[in-house]
Design a protein around this motif. Structure first.
Motif, PDB file in Angstrom:
ATOM      1  N   THR A 149     -40.192  23.675  39.880  1.00  0.00           N
ATOM      2  CA  THR A 149     -39.859  23.817  38.456  1.00  0.00           C
ATOM      3  C   THR A 149     -39.099  22.596  37.936  1.00  0.00           C
ATOM      4  O   THR A 149     -39.310  22.171  36.796  1.00  0.00           O
ATOM      5  CB  THR A 149     -39.019  25.086  38.208  1.00  0.00           C
ATOM      6  N   TYR A 150     -38.244  22.024  38.785  1.00  0.00           N
ATOM      7  CA  TYR A 150     -37.508  20.827  38.355  1.00  0.00           C
ATOM      8  C   TYR A 150     -38.462  19.653  38.152  1.00  0.00           C
ATOM      9  O   TYR A 150     -38.335  18.885  37.195  1.00  0.00           O
ATOM     10  CB  TYR A 150     -36.435  20.469  39.380  1.00  0.00           C
TER      11      TYR A 150
ATOM     12  N   TYR B 214     -35.115  32.999  33.218  1.00  0.00           N
ATOM     13  CA  TYR B 214     -35.162  31.540  33.355  1.00  0.00           C
ATOM     14  C   TYR B 214     -35.354  30.871  31.999  1.00  0.00           C
ATOM     15  O   TYR B 214     -34.627  29.927  31.650  1.00  0.00           O
ATOM     16  CB  TYR B 214     -36.305  31.165  34.300  1.00  0.00           C
ATOM     17  N   SER B 215     -36.313  31.357  31.213  1.00  0.00           N
ATOM     18  CA  SER B 215     -36.593  30.736  29.909  1.00  0.00           C
ATOM     19  C   SER B 215     -35.446  30.957  28.922  1.00  0.00           C
ATOM     20  O   SER B 215     -35.107  30.064  28.143  1.00  0.00           O
ATOM     21  CB  SER B 215     -37.899  31.279  29.337  1.00  0.00           C
ATOM     22  N   ASN B 216     -34.822  32.137  28.948  1.00  0.00           N
ATOM     23  CA  ASN B 216     -33.711  32.431  28.045  1.00  0.00           C
ATOM     24  C   ASN B 216     -32.486  31.571  28.342  1.00  0.00           C
ATOM     25  O   ASN B 216     -31.808  31.094  27.422  1.00  0.00           O
ATOM     26  CB  ASN B 216     -33.338  33.912  28.121  1.00  0.00           C
TER      27      ASN B 216
ATOM     28  N   LEU C 246     -43.684  29.242  30.994  1.00  0.00           N
ATOM     29  CA  LEU C 246     -44.903  28.818  31.676  1.00  0.00           C
ATOM     30  C   LEU C 246     -44.595  28.062  32.962  1.00  0.00           C
ATOM     31  O   LEU C 246     -45.273  28.236  33.977  1.00  0.00           O
ATOM     32  CB  LEU C 246     -45.752  27.942  30.746  1.00  0.00           C
ATOM     33  N   VAL C 247     -43.565  27.225  32.929  1.00  0.00           N
ATOM     34  CA  VAL C 247     -43.161  26.458  34.117  1.00  0.00           C
ATOM     35  C   VAL C 247     -42.758  27.400  35.240  1.00  0.00           C
ATOM     36  O   VAL C 247     -43.200  27.257  36.386  1.00  0.00           O
ATOM     37  CB  VAL C 247     -42.001  25.492  33.776  1.00  0.00           C
ATOM     38  N   TRP C 248     -41.913  28.387  34.917  1.00  0.00           N
ATOM     39  CA  TRP C 248     -41.449  29.318  35.950  1.00  0.00           C
ATOM     40  C   TRP C 248     -42.578  30.235  36.430  1.00  0.00           C
ATOM     41  O   TRP C 248     -42.747  30.431  37.641  1.00  0.00           O
ATOM     42  CB  TRP C 248     -40.286  30.156  35.432  1.00  0.00           C
ATOM     43  N   ALA C 249     -43.338  30.793  35.491  1.00  0.00           N
ATOM     44  CA  ALA C 249     -44.406  31.731  35.861  1.00  0.00           C
ATOM     45  C   ALA C 249     -45.464  31.046  36.726  1.00  0.00           C
ATOM     46  O   ALA C 249     -45.917  31.613  37.732  1.00  0.00           O
ATOM     47  CB  ALA C 249     -45.043  32.322  34.606  1.00  0.00           C
TER      48      ALA C 249
END
Length: 226
Positions: free
Chosen positions: A114-115, A189-191, A206-209
């Motif tokens: 993710t990074y 994560y997104s929040n 989208l990045v995390w999922a």
């Protein structure tokens, strides 16, 4: 203070920490990367301590039941030629070490992936230390789903000789808990990324999922030998 009250008090604090609606109050833009990391680590370790306490308590209360499960597992593993170390990692209560190590490997993989994706997609590179804290916090929801998986597997241990209906129900419950972990960890994560860095929620989601599903697929592929 009564020692038995500690897990109860800790669980109340965890529920407060994990309440999705309070994320904007818990994580604010003024926080330093070190504070973000410590907040994520605290949530993860607190829930894991409660998980271990709950896990060991159930094991002690149903000791004879788990002893029979361990004996049946030992016969199956040894008949199939698995090593004693593999048997040790899968038997109760030592498989909690296997769960922790697997979750840590998952965390390291998803935090790095993710990074890397954020570095490509975001205009401004965020602190890696802060990113680790956010990933730890999101991973806590995966640990929460694992707790329910443990309950289901304890009540209905999966065996090949189970009826088709019961086997289908167990597998369906695993899939629902996987969706639960995916949905809530993505939302958290997104929040948090939006609350601290003002990043686009959809892009972070989208990045995390994508990372979550990709790493899960790779782990399952290794386990089943695809």
């Amino acid at each position: 203070m009564n020692v038995l009250l500690i897990p109860y008090m800790q669980s109340k604090e965890i529920l407060s920490l994990l309440w999705v609606g309070r994320l904007s109050a818990i994580f604010v833009p003024e926080m330093t990367p070190n504070q973000i990391f410590r907040k994520g680590l605290k949530a993860f370790l607190s829930l894991f301590c409660v998980y271990v306490f709950f896990y060991v308590s159930i094991f002690l209360l149903a000791y004879s039941y788990f002893t029979k499960l361990n004996e049946a597992m030992a016969k199956e593993f040894l008949s199939k030629g698995f090593s004693k170390f593999s048997l040790f990692l899968n038997q109760y209560p030592w498989n909690v070490l296997y769960i922790l190590s697997s979750l840590l490997i998952f965390f390291l993989c998803i935090s790095h992936l993710t990074y890397f994706l954020n570095k490509i997609l975001e205009e401004k590179t965020q602190s890696y230390f802060a990113h680790l804290g956010i990933c730890l916090y999101a991973t806590t929801y995966i640990l929460l789903s694992i707790l329910f998986v443990f309950l289901i597997n304890t009540i209905f241990p999966y065996r090949p000789e189970l009826s088709v209906y019961l086997s289908s129900c167990i597998i369906a419950s695993w899939m629902l808990l996987y969706i639960f972990a995916l949905y809530f960890s993505t939302k958290v994560y997104s929040n948090i990324y939006f609350s601290i860095f003002n990043s686009f929620k959809r892009r972070s989601a989208l990045v995390w999922a994508f990372s979550f599903i990709y790493i899960s697929y790779q782990i399952v592929s290794i386990l089943v030998g695809i």
